[in-house]
Motif scaffolding. Structure first.
Motif, PDB file in Angstrom:
ATOM      1  N   ASP A 157       0.810  -1.324  -0.062  1.00 42.14           N
ATOM      2  CA  ASP A 157       0.185   0.022   0.032  1.00 42.14           C
ATOM      3  C   ASP A 157       0.800   1.221  -0.100  1.00 42.14           C
ATOM      4  N   ARG A 158       0.264   2.392   0.019  1.00 46.18           N
ATOM      5  CA  ARG A 158       0.941   3.523  -0.065  1.00 46.18           C
ATOM      6  C   ARG A 158       1.945   3.810   1.202  1.00 46.18           C
ATOM      7  N   SER A 159       1.768   3.042   2.235  1.00 47.61           N
ATOM      8  CA  SER A 159       2.928   3.083   3.194  1.00 47.61           C
ATOM      9  C   SER A 159       4.183   2.298   3.019  1.00 47.61           C
ATOM     10  N   GLY A 160       4.087   1.618   1.998  1.00 49.76           N
ATOM     11  CA  GLY A 160       5.250   0.889   1.706  1.00 49.76           C
ATOM     12  C   GLY A 160       5.352  -0.528   2.301  1.00 49.76           C
ATOM     13  N   SER A 161       4.192  -0.958   3.155  1.00 48.40           N
ATOM     14  CA  SER A 161       4.132  -2.123   3.602  1.00 48.40           C
ATOM     15  C   SER A 161       4.152  -3.248   2.588  1.00 48.40           C
ATOM     16  N   ILE A 162       4.698  -4.516   2.990  1.00 45.91           N
ATOM     17  CA  ILE A 162       4.477  -5.558   2.068  1.00 45.91           C
ATOM     18  C   ILE A 162       4.021  -6.842   2.960  1.00 45.91           C
ATOM     19  N   SER A 163       3.405  -7.620   2.124  1.00 42.00           N
ATOM     20  CA  SER A 163       2.557  -8.839   2.762  1.00 42.00           C
ATOM     21  C   SER A 163       3.481  -9.866   2.627  1.00 42.00           C
ATOM     22  N   PRO A 164       3.375 -10.952   3.625  1.00 40.97           N
ATOM     23  CA  PRO A 164       4.125 -12.135   3.807  1.00 40.97           C
ATOM     24  C   PRO A 164       4.168 -12.907   2.262  1.00 40.97           C
ATOM     25  N   GLU A 165       2.938 -12.931   1.794  1.00 41.24           N
ATOM     26  CA  GLU A 165       2.789 -13.417   0.596  1.00 41.24           C
ATOM     27  C   GLU A 165       3.605 -13.020  -0.600  1.00 41.24           C
ATOM     28  N   GLU A 166       3.729 -11.587  -0.569  1.00 43.68           N
ATOM     29  CA  GLU A 166       4.331 -10.740  -1.558  1.00 43.68           C
ATOM     30  C   GLU A 166       5.902 -11.030  -1.264  1.00 43.68           C
ATOM     31  N   LEU A 167       6.336 -11.089  -0.012  1.00 48.57           N
ATOM     32  CA  LEU A 167       7.777 -11.290   0.279  1.00 48.57           C
ATOM     33  C   LEU A 167       8.246 -12.701  -0.173  1.00 48.57           C
ATOM     34  N   VAL A 168       7.553 -13.759   0.129  1.00 47.24           N
ATOM     35  CA  VAL A 168       7.765 -15.188  -0.245  1.00 47.24           C
ATOM     36  C   VAL A 168       7.995 -15.043  -1.755  1.00 47.24           C
ATOM     37  N   SER A 169       7.057 -14.573  -2.671  1.00 47.42           N
ATOM     38  CA  SER A 169       6.984 -14.458  -3.769  1.00 47.42           C
ATOM     39  C   SER A 169       8.043 -14.034  -4.334  1.00 47.42           C
ATOM     40  N   PHE A 170       8.410 -12.875  -3.978  1.00 47.76           N
ATOM     41  CA  PHE A 170       9.740 -12.078  -4.475  1.00 47.76           C
ATOM     42  C   PHE A 170      11.027 -13.078  -4.366  1.00 47.76           C
ATOM     43  N   LEU A 171      11.180 -13.692  -2.959  1.00 53.19           N
ATOM     44  CA  LEU A 171      12.193 -14.435  -2.596  1.00 53.19           C
ATOM     45  C   LEU A 171      12.508 -15.614  -3.711  1.00 53.19           C
ATOM     46  N   LYS A 172      11.035 -16.232  -3.917  1.00 58.32           N
ATOM     47  CA  LYS A 172      11.177 -17.270  -4.914  1.00 58.32           C
ATOM     48  C   LYS A 172      11.586 -16.920  -6.319  1.00 58.32           C
ATOM     49  N   LYS A 173      10.854 -15.960  -6.916  1.00 57.18           N
ATOM     50  CA  LYS A 173      11.180 -15.546  -8.153  1.00 57.18           C
ATOM     51  C   LYS A 173      12.672 -15.059  -8.336  1.00 57.18           C
ATOM     52  N   ASN A 174      13.339 -14.685  -7.440  1.00 49.97           N
ATOM     53  CA  ASN A 174      14.833 -14.195  -7.424  1.00 49.97           C
ATOM     54  C   ASN A 174      15.688 -15.315  -6.718  1.00 49.97           C
ATOM     55  N   LEU A 175      15.200 -16.348  -6.774  1.00 50.99           N
ATOM     56  CA  LEU A 175      15.978 -17.690  -6.239  1.00 50.99           C
ATOM     57  C   LEU A 175      16.476 -17.437  -4.996  1.00 50.99           C
ATOM     58  N   GLN A 176      15.974 -16.696  -3.885  1.00 54.15           N
ATOM     59  CA  GLN A 176      16.519 -16.389  -2.619  1.00 54.15           C
ATOM     60  C   GLN A 176      15.863 -17.079  -1.664  1.00 54.15           C
ATOM     61  N   TYR A 177      14.605 -17.801  -1.855  1.00 51.38           N
ATOM     62  CA  TYR A 177      13.898 -18.385  -0.799  1.00 51.38           C
ATOM     63  C   TYR A 177      14.575 -19.507  -0.211  1.00 51.38           C
ATOM     64  N   GLN A 178      15.249 -20.432  -0.882  1.00 55.70           N
ATOM     65  CA  GLN A 178      15.912 -21.621  -0.192  1.00 55.70           C
ATOM     66  C   GLN A 178      17.005 -21.014   0.629  1.00 55.70           C
ATOM     67  N   GLU A 179      17.891 -20.218   0.315  1.00 58.86           N
ATOM     68  CA  GLU A 179      18.820 -19.517   1.155  1.00 58.86           C
ATOM     69  C   GLU A 179      18.054 -18.891   2.366  1.00 58.86           C
ATOM     70  N   VAL A 180      17.008 -18.061   2.305  1.00 52.09           N
ATOM     71  CA  VAL A 180      16.494 -17.737   3.630  1.00 52.09           C
ATOM     72  C   VAL A 180      15.842 -18.695   4.301  1.00 52.09           C
ATOM     73  N   ARG A 181      15.035 -19.840   3.631  1.00 51.59           N
ATOM     74  CA  ARG A 181      14.455 -21.106   4.318  1.00 51.59           C
ATOM     75  C   ARG A 181      15.629 -21.833   5.262  1.00 51.59           C
ATOM     76  N   LEU A 182      16.969 -22.009   4.790  1.00 56.32           N
ATOM     77  CA  LEU A 182      18.011 -22.594   5.217  1.00 56.32           C
ATOM     78  C   LEU A 182      18.327 -21.860   6.627  1.00 56.32           C
ATOM     79  N   GLY A 183      18.316 -20.615   6.265  1.00 59.22           N
ATOM     80  CA  GLY A 183      18.811 -19.675   7.675  1.00 59.22           C
ATOM     81  C   GLY A 183      17.862 -19.891   8.735  1.00 59.22           C
TER      82      GLY A 183
END
Length: 257
Positions: free
Chosen positions: A9-35
């Motif tokens: 939204d206009r406040s710049g907040s990001i939903s958990p779903e959007e964050l997970v989707s971004f990580l997966k699309k940028n091939l970073q999800y597995q790294e974060v998951r392992l962390g």
């Protein structure tokens, strides 16, 4: 405008779903998951051993970080936290996790460092190394003979021809390296060379290497080496724990504990 309205939204907040989707699309999800899994393993192991971090320890580390970042006033710290979009409690929780990990590492392996060093002493010999990597054998050979004939210096050749921009900037300087950190084919020729000797081209998957030894440093159990050994032992242990947790045959056992 339409694109902006699709994300948060206009406040710049990001939903958990959007964050997970971004990580997966940028091939970073597995790294974060392992962390996340690694921290869970650390927490579990520390609790089993009665290892805790108290508030004075957290405060001391927070004060050190504030000095490091030149956050002299409380208002400066609050502004920095706001910029990072974290609360003071979240910052302290992160400090707690790192201190807990350090305590666990010392608890698990502090008494094993000396024996590990004795058994693997050669691994901890060091070399101050310069190198040039070029993509073609002919170029590497030509540079080698030009350097040998003093038609060009090693450092000038590195500045002009190395494939890596950072190494070009530092005229081939790689730094002080442990024997174990070098590829075996590189370590073999480097530690058989004499200081200031230019080593003929060596091929790896990176390209063709020209190497120059500045000096050798005989292995000693310094505080730096001790920390390197602790980290090596911890990584080996953590990888074993991760493999156990991720093994589907162990899921039932974990759920029942």
């Amino acid at each position: 405008m339409q694109v902006l309205e699709m994300v948060g939204d206009r406040s710049g907040s990001i939903s958990p779903e959007e964050l997970v989707s971004f990580l997966k699309k940028n091939l970073q999800y597995q790294e974060v998951r392992l962390g996340v899994l690694q921290q869970a393993i650390v927490n579990r192991a520390a609790a089993a051993r009665g290892i805790e971090v108290d508030q004075p320890e957290i405060q001391a580390e927070a004060d050190r970080q504030r000095r490091e970042r030149h956050l002299e006033r409380a208002a400066d710290t609050l502004a920095w936290l706001s910029n990072q979009q974290i609360t003071a409690e979240e910052w302290e929780a992160g400090i707690r996790d790192r201190l807990l990990t350090q305590k666990l590492i010392e608890n698990l392996f502090g008494n094993e460092v000396e024996s590990y060093f004795v058994q693997n002493r050669l691994d901890f010999d060091q070399v101050v190394l310069y190198q040039i990597i070029v993509p073609y054998e002919q170029l590497a050979t030509e540079l080698f003979y030009q350097i040998e004939e003093s038609e060009i210096s090693f450092f000038e050749a590195a500045h002009l021809y190395d494939i890596d921009p950072n190494r070009r900037q530092y005229c081939g300087y790689e730094g002080k390296l442990y024997r174990w950190s070098l590829k075996p084919e590189i370590a073999a020729v480097v530690f058989a060379a004499d200081p200031r000797q230019i080593i003929p081209p060596v091929q790896t998957e990176q390209g063709f290497h020209l190497l120059r030894v500045e000096e050798f440093i005989t292995a000693q159990l310094t505080p730096e080496t001790r920390q390197e050994i602790l980290q090596r032992l911890f990584r080996e242990w953590l990888n074993g724990e991760l493999n156990y947790w991720l093994n589907p045959y162990n899921l039932g056992e974990q759920k029942n504990e």
